[in-house]
Design a protein around this motif. Structure first.
Motif, PDB file in Angstrom:
ATOM      1  N   ASP A 182       0.823  -1.209   0.000  1.00  0.00           N
ATOM      2  CA  ASP A 182       0.000   0.000   0.000  1.00  0.00           C
ATOM      3  C   ASP A 182       0.859   1.262   0.000  1.00  0.00           C
ATOM      4  O   ASP A 182       0.538   2.256  -0.648  1.00  0.00           O
ATOM      5  CB  ASP A 182      -0.922   0.010   1.225  1.00  0.00           C
ATOM      6  CG  ASP A 182      -2.080  -0.961   1.086  1.00  0.00           C
ATOM      7  OD1 ASP A 182      -2.433  -1.306  -0.067  1.00  0.00           O
ATOM      8  OD2 ASP A 182      -2.625  -1.386   2.118  1.00  0.00           O
ATOM      9  N   ALA A 183       1.967   1.222   0.740  1.00  0.00           N
ATOM     10  CA  ALA A 183       2.788   2.419   0.894  1.00  0.00           C
ATOM     11  C   ALA A 183       3.712   2.655  -0.293  1.00  0.00           C
ATOM     12  O   ALA A 183       3.823   3.782  -0.791  1.00  0.00           O
ATOM     13  CB  ALA A 183       3.613   2.314   2.183  1.00  0.00           C
ATOM     14  N   ASP A 184       4.392   1.596  -0.752  1.00  0.00           N
ATOM     15  CA  ASP A 184       5.462   1.790  -1.734  1.00  0.00           C
ATOM     16  C   ASP A 184       5.358   0.911  -2.973  1.00  0.00           C
ATOM     17  O   ASP A 184       6.181   1.036  -3.872  1.00  0.00           O
ATOM     18  CB  ASP A 184       6.824   1.542  -1.065  1.00  0.00           C
ATOM     19  CG  ASP A 184       7.061   2.500   0.102  1.00  0.00           C
ATOM     20  OD1 ASP A 184       6.920   3.717  -0.107  1.00  0.00           O
ATOM     21  OD2 ASP A 184       7.369   2.029   1.206  1.00  0.00           O
ATOM     22  N   GLY A 185       4.400   0.000  -3.019  1.00  0.00           N
ATOM     23  CA  GLY A 185       4.202  -0.799  -4.210  1.00  0.00           C
ATOM     24  C   GLY A 185       5.083  -2.035  -4.293  1.00  0.00           C
ATOM     25  O   GLY A 185       5.950  -2.267  -3.445  1.00  0.00           O
ATOM     26  N   PRO A 186       4.877  -2.851  -5.332  1.00  0.00           N
ATOM     27  CA  PRO A 186       5.588  -4.121  -5.468  1.00  0.00           C
ATOM     28  C   PRO A 186       7.105  -3.980  -5.563  1.00  0.00           C
ATOM     29  O   PRO A 186       7.841  -4.849  -5.088  1.00  0.00           O
ATOM     30  CB  PRO A 186       5.017  -4.709  -6.762  1.00  0.00           C
ATOM     31  CG  PRO A 186       3.689  -4.055  -6.932  1.00  0.00           C
ATOM     32  CD  PRO A 186       3.845  -2.678  -6.374  1.00  0.00           C
TER      33      PRO A 186
END
Length: 209
Positions: free
Chosen positions: A157-161
């Motif tokens: 949610d915060a920084d992605g895959p």
């Protein structure tokens, strides 16, 4: 994020397809096309069928698509050989308030449920892989955000895959000199956010061909 060539990840409307190709080096005499060709043909054909949004069973879609891709090179390659290119498959489709999914081999789907915490799903026939995935990530220190599934979902949610995979690679690098060092495998993550609240359907498996 640049994917390994043998991986395929695409979205079309409410449907997502993620494949990880598998093959054995030195088997060009079995299939001259290779794993990358197979994975991208299979993934593209799957997404094309899913984009029709006709509600067809996911197992039937996968079985028909595997047959379609096999027919593309049956005349030049030994498609029935166990070392012929193949792929793990994860298919997810949101349709009319229902979330359908199909997981083939060691692909995993993690649902972030409002109540009860993450639900981790995989191919029930991959019991050993499922146990390995349900355990904390190998090489990751306890107490770090990526140690368990709630932490992984927060990172997504915060920084992605990209950040999740980068953290796992750093943990692998720290353990690379130890007696239990592992050769890093392909890693691909599809993060689907803002999906409508849906009832989760029953797991689907490919129909017999």
């Amino acid at each position: 994020m640049e994917l390994p060539r043998s991986c395929y990840r695409r979205r079309s409307g409410p449907a997502v397809v993620l494949l990880d190709g598998a093959g054995i080096p030195g088997t060009e005499s079995i299939c001259a096309h290779g794993v990358t060709w197979y994975t991208h043909r299979l993934g593209g054909a799957l997404l094309g069928r899913l984009s029709r949004d006709d509600g067809r069973d996911l197992g039937a879609i996968l079985a028909a698509t595997i047959g379609e891709v096999a027919a593309m090179h049956r005349g030049t390659c030994d498609v029935g050989h166990p070392s012929s290119p193949q792929a793990t498959v994860a298919m997810v489709r949101a349709r009319r308030g229902r979330l359908d999914y199909l997981l083939l081999a060691d692909s995993f789907l993690v649902l972030d449920q409002p109540d009860g915490g993450p639900q981790v799903l995989t191919d029930e026939r991959e019991a050993n892989a499922r146990r390995a995935c349900s355990a904390p990530l190998a090489g990751v220190a306890e107490g770090t955000p990526e140690y368990d599934w709630p932490g992984v979902l927060d990172l997504l949610d915060a920084d992605g895959p990209i950040d999740v995979i980068r953290r796992v690679r750093r943990a692998e690098a720290r353990a690379a000199g130890g007696p239990d060092a592992r050769v890093p495998d392909d890693a691909t993550v599809a993060h689907c956010a803002h999906l409508p609240r849906s009832e989760v359907g029953e797991p689907r498996q490919p129909a017999a061909t």
